[in-house]
Design a protein around this motif. Structure first.
Motif, PDB file in Angstrom:
ATOM      1  N   VAL A 164      -8.641   1.825   0.368  1.00  0.00           N
ATOM      2  CA  VAL A 164      -9.662   2.583   1.090  1.00  0.00           C
ATOM      3  C   VAL A 164      -9.460   4.056   0.757  1.00  0.00           C
ATOM      4  O   VAL A 164      -8.407   4.631   1.030  1.00  0.00           O
ATOM      5  CB  VAL A 164      -9.584   2.340   2.608  1.00  0.00           C
ATOM      6  CG1 VAL A 164     -10.699   3.112   3.324  1.00  0.00           C
ATOM      7  CG2 VAL A 164      -9.680   0.859   2.920  1.00  0.00           C
TER       8      VAL A 164
ATOM      9  N   ALA B  22      -4.449 -12.328  -0.086  1.00  0.00           N
ATOM     10  CA  ALA B  22      -5.617 -11.460   0.108  1.00  0.00           C
ATOM     11  C   ALA B  22      -5.651 -10.454  -1.037  1.00  0.00           C
ATOM     12  O   ALA B  22      -4.636  -9.831  -1.357  1.00  0.00           O
ATOM     13  CB  ALA B  22      -5.529 -10.733   1.444  1.00  0.00           C
ATOM     14  N   THR B  23      -6.814 -10.292  -1.627  1.00  0.00           N
ATOM     15  CA  THR B  23      -7.008  -9.314  -2.704  1.00  0.00           C
ATOM     16  C   THR B  23      -6.708  -7.902  -2.193  1.00  0.00           C
ATOM     17  O   THR B  23      -7.043  -7.568  -1.054  1.00  0.00           O
ATOM     18  CB  THR B  23      -8.455  -9.424  -3.222  1.00  0.00           C
ATOM     19  OG1 THR B  23      -8.624 -10.733  -3.780  1.00  0.00           O
ATOM     20  CG2 THR B  23      -8.763  -8.379  -4.279  1.00  0.00           C
ATOM     21  N   ALA B  24      -6.063  -7.106  -3.036  1.00  0.00           N
ATOM     22  CA  ALA B  24      -5.717  -5.735  -2.650  1.00  0.00           C
ATOM     23  C   ALA B  24      -6.966  -4.954  -2.249  1.00  0.00           C
ATOM     24  O   ALA B  24      -8.032  -5.129  -2.830  1.00  0.00           O
ATOM     25  CB  ALA B  24      -5.012  -5.029  -3.808  1.00  0.00           C
ATOM     26  N   LEU B  25      -6.805  -4.093  -1.240  1.00  0.00           N
ATOM     27  CA  LEU B  25      -7.892  -3.230  -0.777  1.00  0.00           C
ATOM     28  C   LEU B  25      -7.395  -1.789  -0.764  1.00  0.00           C
ATOM     29  O   LEU B  25      -6.360  -1.492  -0.163  1.00  0.00           O
ATOM     30  CB  LEU B  25      -8.337  -3.628   0.634  1.00  0.00           C
ATOM     31  CG  LEU B  25      -9.374  -2.706   1.283  1.00  0.00           C
ATOM     32  CD1 LEU B  25     -10.718  -2.792   0.564  1.00  0.00           C
ATOM     33  CD2 LEU B  25      -9.539  -3.043   2.761  1.00  0.00           C
TER      34      LEU B  25
ATOM     35  N   ARG C 194     -10.147  -4.175  -4.586  1.00  0.00           N
ATOM     36  CA  ARG C 194     -11.406  -3.592  -4.147  1.00  0.00           C
ATOM     37  C   ARG C 194     -11.159  -2.146  -3.797  1.00  0.00           C
ATOM     38  O   ARG C 194     -10.190  -1.809  -3.137  1.00  0.00           O
ATOM     39  CB  ARG C 194     -11.897  -4.280  -2.864  1.00  0.00           C
ATOM     40  CG  ARG C 194     -12.380  -5.666  -3.040  1.00  0.00           C
ATOM     41  CD  ARG C 194     -12.243  -6.414  -1.742  1.00  0.00           C
ATOM     42  NE  ARG C 194     -13.127  -5.897  -0.711  1.00  0.00           N
ATOM     43  CZ  ARG C 194     -12.954  -6.128   0.588  1.00  0.00           C
ATOM     44  NH1 ARG C 194     -11.915  -6.826   1.033  1.00  0.00           N
ATOM     45  NH2 ARG C 194     -13.810  -5.662   1.456  1.00  0.00           N
TER      46      ARG C 194
ATOM     47  N   LEU D  35      -5.742   8.114   0.919  1.00  0.00           N
ATOM     48  CA  LEU D  35      -5.789   6.706   0.521  1.00  0.00           C
ATOM     49  C   LEU D  35      -5.099   5.851   1.574  1.00  0.00           C
ATOM     50  O   LEU D  35      -4.008   6.191   2.033  1.00  0.00           O
ATOM     51  CB  LEU D  35      -5.019   6.503  -0.787  1.00  0.00           C
ATOM     52  CG  LEU D  35      -5.758   6.542  -2.118  1.00  0.00           C
ATOM     53  CD1 LEU D  35      -4.779   6.214  -3.235  1.00  0.00           C
ATOM     54  CD2 LEU D  35      -6.911   5.556  -2.140  1.00  0.00           C
ATOM     55  N   LEU D  36      -5.748   4.762   1.945  1.00  0.00           N
ATOM     56  CA  LEU D  36      -5.107   3.739   2.772  1.00  0.00           C
ATOM     57  C   LEU D  36      -4.989   2.512   1.865  1.00  0.00           C
ATOM     58  O   LEU D  36      -5.997   1.945   1.455  1.00  0.00           O
ATOM     59  CB  LEU D  36      -5.942   3.445   4.015  1.00  0.00           C
ATOM     60  CG  LEU D  36      -6.246   4.663   4.900  1.00  0.00           C
ATOM     61  CD1 LEU D  36      -7.163   4.267   6.066  1.00  0.00           C
ATOM     62  CD2 LEU D  36      -4.966   5.291   5.425  1.00  0.00           C
ATOM     63  N   GLU D  37      -3.776   2.151   1.546  1.00  0.00           N
ATOM     64  CA  GLU D  37      -3.537   1.144   0.504  1.00  0.00           C
ATOM     65  C   GLU D  37      -3.005  -0.146   1.096  1.00  0.00           C
ATOM     66  O   GLU D  37      -1.945  -0.151   1.716  1.00  0.00           O
ATOM     67  CB  GLU D  37      -2.498   1.651  -0.501  1.00  0.00           C
ATOM     68  CG  GLU D  37      -2.902   2.922  -1.208  1.00  0.00           C
ATOM     69  CD  GLU D  37      -1.857   3.367  -2.221  1.00  0.00           C
ATOM     70  OE1 GLU D  37      -2.177   3.383  -3.417  1.00  0.00           O
ATOM     71  OE2 GLU D  37      -0.711   3.689  -1.812  1.00  0.00           O
ATOM     72  N   ASP D  38      -3.740  -1.215   0.859  1.00  0.00           N
ATOM     73  CA  ASP D  38      -3.232  -2.523   1.261  1.00  0.00           C
ATOM     74  C   ASP D  38      -3.065  -3.379   0.007  1.00  0.00           C
ATOM     75  O   ASP D  38      -4.010  -3.980  -0.483  1.00  0.00           O
ATOM     76  CB  ASP D  38      -4.199  -3.194   2.243  1.00  0.00           C
ATOM     77  CG  ASP D  38      -3.628  -4.517   2.754  1.00  0.00           C
ATOM     78  OD1 ASP D  38      -2.411  -4.738   2.581  1.00  0.00           O
ATOM     79  OD2 ASP D  38      -4.392  -5.310   3.308  1.00  0.00           O
TER      80      ASP D  38
ATOM     81  N   PRO E 153      -0.960  -6.367  -0.800  1.00  0.00           N
ATOM     82  CA  PRO E 153      -0.003  -7.371  -0.322  1.00  0.00           C
ATOM     83  C   PRO E 153       0.970  -7.781  -1.430  1.00  0.00           C
ATOM     84  O   PRO E 153       0.599  -7.816  -2.613  1.00  0.00           O
ATOM     85  CB  PRO E 153      -0.907  -8.551   0.080  1.00  0.00           C
ATOM     86  CG  PRO E 153      -2.276  -7.960   0.262  1.00  0.00           C
ATOM     87  CD  PRO E 153      -2.356  -6.825  -0.715  1.00  0.00           C
TER      88      PRO E 153
END
Lengths: 304, 304
Positions: A96, A91-94, A12, A107-110, A112
């Protein structure tokens, strides 16, 4: 026009436009918010599709609502998602994407670890990969999965690699098999062992990489241009968007257009110009999602 | 124990823990991500519920998936959501709480105008408001909606107001009717016309506000303490959490515990100590969601 399989990240993309990042303890209003299908893999697949190619994804999302949304959005974009794994408990990658003031992006990248591709995920998509006319390979994925994807690709199909594998053995496999390689400045340093200081050095780095296997090498120069080299020559393409809103996704659009151009049988110099136009289009809008068309890249690409 | 109706904001709280905010053009990995029911109204209602009160919300969410998720989460927390409007075409509020390094918080707030309460929304919840034992009123909502809520409240019920209305007429209505008022330093300046410079000045501002109607006034001092005053006295409560992780939601937990305490018939000084313990609990964790219990506030609240 055949099919392109993109091996990479799907997630996302939450795009928040702000006037600026607040100070410690502060708050800032969001001027505009969008939630889009994102991740480098999805951005590249959408770009390929918008440029007229059939596109499929090999990727991992979570078994959460965000994963279902991402798959539905990709399918609505006409992308084959049969190669996308929905991983239980992940959890699907996010991603921001905080944009503001215009042109300034953070960018704030999550992403997992559970939504990175595993060799088994790639093996499950072997038929898709083996039947592809072109494979777009993101080297941010784990080395063993990249190696597995290279094994599954049919001998005659086009391979475009994006990035630089951490693992030296995988790096050699990629350079040996890839028809085209694209790298930003940090990735160029990882591929060649040193960071070019200027555009002339970037051209030298591209020539060196051509000697190690690929027939097209596209490198970002530290001076704000893209260098695309092939055995017979090279072009230096200054960034076309003089006033970028958000660089997110620019590299992904570049790779997508380069791959579509090469798959069309265009000369590397022509494919490179398509790529530069595509990259500028995305950099001119907030978020990583491209808004490309065959007409756009053909009309705007400067003649060589 | 009677029911508390909270009039305020409901949304999604996206909590991103990072090592720090990246520089312009940079990226930072998210160490931990949570998506929670959030917004000041929801946080206060959850806090009231956790402290043993029945709680209901009067609020607006969008008719989007996020709105459905927020309502389901609130209902799962045991909150009556029959007074929450799902507005067609509106996007549910999103509060992005970027925490990192620990103790440093930045908020990116997207509260679309469409999800603020309108007088009609409040009128539709008149029966709920009229039957409440206590009403918690967030003054960040538009003035006409605040005035409408005050009209709907039964004469004998407790009114706790949080914030400072922009509109002078609404400000007078609130001070006239509210039993308790809570304000941070900026809101204190809006209520009294000047910002106290220290704790002594904050005590003077609280005494002044007591003269204008409320029987309990709770103000944050610029020196990191909460001042709670009533006609017979006052307490100064230094922040109990010496090493806060994230101040988000601390004020909401304060208001919830103060309201529950006053509704229980506790002395203002006792209710104030409950509030300080509740606030410290939330400040000690990332995100605005409280994790309160009656045992926590009773056990930890220092004796007066």
């Amino acid at each position: 026009m055949g099919g392109i399989v993109v091996v990479g990240q799907v997630g996302r993309d939450l795009v928040l436009e702000v006037d600026g990042v607040p100070p410690e303890g502060g708050a800032a209003p969001v001027r505009r918010r969008r939630e889009l299908l994102g991740g480098k893999g999805a951005n590249q697949a959408v770009g390929c599709r918008q440029l007229g190619a059939r596109a499929a994804l090999v990727a991992v999302v979570g078994a959460d609502a965000a994963g279902a949304d991402a798959l539905a959005a990709a399918a609505a974009d006409g992308i084959d998602v049969t190669g996308v794994v929905r991983r239980d408990g992940a959890a699907t990658a996010l991603l921001v994407d905080v944009v503001g003031p215009p042109g300034v992006r953070r960018l704030l990248e999550d992403v997992p670890e559970e939504v990175l591709l595993r060799p088994d995920d790639v093996r499950a998509a072997a038929a898709l990969l083996g039947g592809a006319d072109a494979v777009l390979l993101q080297l941010q994925q784990p080395g063993p999965s990249v190696a597995e994807a290279l094994r599954a690709v049919a001998p005659g199909s086009l391979v475009v690699a994006d990035g630089a594998p951490d693992d030296e053995r995988v790096r050699e496999l990629v350079l040996d098999r890839a028809d085209a390689v694209r790298a930003d400045t940090a990735e160029t340093a990882a591929l060649t062992g040193r960071a070019p200081g200027d555009t002339a050095g970037t051209v030298r780095a591209a020539r060196e990489l051509l000697g190690r296997g690929p027939r097209v090498v596209a490198l970002a120069s530290p001076e704000g241009a893209d260098v695309v080299a092939w055995p017979g020559g090279h072009v230096v393409l200054p960034h076309l968007e003089p006033d970028p809103v958000d660089p997110t996704g620019g590299g992904d659009a570049f790779v997508a257009a380069l791959a579509v151009g090469l798959l069309h049988g265009e000369e590397p110099g022509t494919a490179a110009r398509w790529a530069a136009v595509a990259s500028a289009q995305v950099a001119g809008t907030a978020g990583g999602r491209p808004g490309l068309s065959p007409e756009l890249v053909r009309r705007q690409a400067p003649r060589g």
